[in-house]
Motif scaffolding. Sequence first.
Motif: not given
Length: 105
Positions: A5, A7, A70-74, A96
């Motif tokens: 979790n 960031k 697939n890592l959560k990335v912005k 992404v």
Amino acid sequence: SSTQNAKYIFMLRHGERADWAGDYSADDGDPELTKDRKTQANKTAKFIKAHLIESFLGEKVTKTTLRKHNLKVKIVSSPCVRTIQTAFEIASVFGVKEVHIHNGM
């Protein structure tokens, strides 16, 4: 707290501008990256993704592991062509589809 979790923020600078390398002919003031620097951006993204997988998911990094996760990335970029090119190289490695353009960068 769980590392899953967590960031993280990674800030990257764009690579070499094509006009500084002498392979840019248009005169619009917004040069692209050199081909070598597109490759460098891609390698940098793979390095960051491998670090995250190894450090926080505890898995050995292989080509398969890099594709699997697939890592959560912005991804946020300035509106300059070379920074957008860098951002999309990184986005392709992380899977992404969207790069957020921020005019204030």
